[in-house]
Design a protein around this motif. Structure first.
Motif, PDB file in Angstrom:
ATOM      1  N   ASP A 145       0.836  -1.190   0.000  1.00  0.00           N
ATOM      2  CA  ASP A 145       0.000   0.000   0.000  1.00  0.00           C
ATOM      3  C   ASP A 145       0.882   1.257   0.000  1.00  0.00           C
ATOM      4  O   ASP A 145       1.734   1.411   0.885  1.00  0.00           O
ATOM      5  CB  ASP A 145      -0.901   0.013   1.233  1.00  0.00           C
ATOM      6  N   PRO A 146       0.727   2.145  -0.987  1.00  0.00           N
ATOM      7  CA  PRO A 146       1.598   3.324  -1.075  1.00  0.00           C
ATOM      8  C   PRO A 146       1.531   4.227   0.157  1.00  0.00           C
ATOM      9  O   PRO A 146       2.567   4.735   0.597  1.00  0.00           O
ATOM     10  CB  PRO A 146       1.104   4.080  -2.310  1.00  0.00           C
ATOM     11  N   ALA A 185       5.620   4.556   6.755  1.00  0.00           N
ATOM     12  CA  ALA A 185       6.700   3.763   7.355  1.00  0.00           C
ATOM     13  C   ALA A 185       8.066   4.342   6.997  1.00  0.00           C
ATOM     14  O   ALA A 185       8.957   4.445   7.849  1.00  0.00           O
ATOM     15  CB  ALA A 185       6.599   2.307   6.904  1.00  0.00           C
ATOM     16  N   LEU A 186       8.240   4.747   5.743  1.00  0.00           N
ATOM     17  CA  LEU A 186       9.512   5.326   5.319  1.00  0.00           C
ATOM     18  C   LEU A 186       9.765   6.664   6.009  1.00  0.00           C
ATOM     19  O   LEU A 186      10.883   6.932   6.461  1.00  0.00           O
ATOM     20  CB  LEU A 186       9.552   5.487   3.796  1.00  0.00           C
ATOM     21  N   ASN A 187       8.740   7.499   6.103  1.00  0.00           N
ATOM     22  CA  ASN A 187       8.900   8.774   6.805  1.00  0.00           C
ATOM     23  C   ASN A 187       9.290   8.552   8.261  1.00  0.00           C
ATOM     24  O   ASN A 187      10.146   9.272   8.800  1.00  0.00           O
ATOM     25  CB  ASN A 187       7.627   9.609   6.715  1.00  0.00           C
ATOM     26  N   ALA A 188       8.693   7.564   8.909  1.00  0.00           N
ATOM     27  CA  ALA A 188       9.031   7.271  10.303  1.00  0.00           C
ATOM     28  C   ALA A 188      10.488   6.824  10.432  1.00  0.00           C
ATOM     29  O   ALA A 188      11.197   7.262  11.354  1.00  0.00           O
ATOM     30  CB  ALA A 188       8.087   6.200  10.859  1.00  0.00           C
ATOM     31  N   LEU A 189      10.952   5.984   9.511  1.00  0.00           N
ATOM     32  CA  LEU A 189      12.349   5.534   9.557  1.00  0.00           C
ATOM     33  C   LEU A 189      13.307   6.692   9.310  1.00  0.00           C
ATOM     34  O   LEU A 189      14.327   6.833  10.004  1.00  0.00           O
ATOM     35  CB  LEU A 189      12.587   4.417   8.535  1.00  0.00           C
ATOM     36  N   LEU A 190      13.006   7.525   8.330  1.00  0.00           N
ATOM     37  CA  LEU A 190      13.875   8.671   8.045  1.00  0.00           C
ATOM     38  C   LEU A 190      13.900   9.643   9.221  1.00  0.00           C
ATOM     39  O   LEU A 190      14.954  10.179   9.579  1.00  0.00           O
ATOM     40  CB  LEU A 190      13.426   9.372   6.759  1.00  0.00           C
ATOM     41  N   ARG A 247       4.079   4.343  -6.490  1.00  0.00           N
ATOM     42  CA  ARG A 247       3.635   3.106  -5.843  1.00  0.00           C
ATOM     43  C   ARG A 247       4.872   2.365  -5.343  1.00  0.00           C
ATOM     44  O   ARG A 247       5.983   2.615  -5.813  1.00  0.00           O
ATOM     45  CB  ARG A 247       2.863   2.226  -6.824  1.00  0.00           C
ATOM     46  N   PRO A 248       4.681   1.444  -4.414  1.00  0.00           N
ATOM     47  CA  PRO A 248       5.830   0.618  -4.022  1.00  0.00           C
ATOM     48  C   PRO A 248       6.234  -0.282  -5.195  1.00  0.00           C
ATOM     49  O   PRO A 248       5.457  -1.143  -5.595  1.00  0.00           O
ATOM     50  CB  PRO A 248       5.302  -0.209  -2.844  1.00  0.00           C
TER      51      PRO A 248
END
Length: 187
Positions: A76-77, A83-88, A138-139
């Motif tokens: 899901d995009p 999730a990517l924003n949280a990791l960054l 999209r992923p």
């Protein structure tokens, strides 16, 4: 005669997928095996020596790879972007250009040259996936759809979205579906 290391340049997405798959297959992947993977992806032998890349560093890197594998399995995009924003954010990602160990200038997003291996891997992997997501909308990654296979893949080429980790898994799945349908009716 010593071995020659051929450096391909930085391909953080490919590095991420290879290490994430290796850690998924062997959660306790030894330090030496991780070091060999990193070396194959352009890291310097001096940085990967046992005194520089420790067992604790390897454990942190394995944990980071497992967390990034969760993002690689996300289709899901919106959830992938969150999730990517949280990791960054967690890594304090702030882009900076770096040149070290004879490499050309390249982008780093970790806190600095003293960042841990886990922080560096998380930040660079998350940045690579964020770039792909922003370019494709999209992923362009996932977990193989072939029965019995759970390898992660990165599909950044043109065309339809990829569903399999390899042409072998795609062919095996197509052949199995064809056999399940049975022979075509005769005319």
């Amino acid at each position: 005669m010593g071995s020659t290391v051929i450096r391909q340049g930085f391909r953080p997405g490919e590095r991420l997928v290879e290490i994430a798959n290796a850690v998924r297959e062997r959660p306790g992947l030894p330090r030496d095996d991780l070091a060999a993977l990193l070396l194959r992806h352009g890291e310097s032998p001096a940085d990967l020596a046992p005194g520089s890349f420790t067992d604790a560093d390897a454990a942190g890197l394995r944990d980071a790879a497992a967390r990034l594998a969760d993002v690689l399995a996300e289709t899901d995009p919106d959830r992938a972007a969150l999730a990517l924003n949280a990791l960054l954010d967690e890594c304090g990602a702030r882009p900076r250009l770096s040149r070290h160990d004879g490499h050309a200038w390249h982008l780093h997003v970790d806190r600095g040259d003293d960042a841990s291996w886990a922080e560096w891997f998380t930040a660079s992997g998350a940045l690579a996936l964020a770039q792909i997501l922003s370019e494709t909308g999209r992923p362009a990654w996932g977990e193989c759809a072939a029965p019995g296979c759970s390898r992660l893949y990165l599909g950044t080429g043109p065309g339809t979205a990829r569903r399999y980790c390899s042409s072998t898994c795609a062919s095996r799945t197509r052949v199995a579906a064809h056999r399940r349908r049975g022979p075509a009716p005769r005319r």
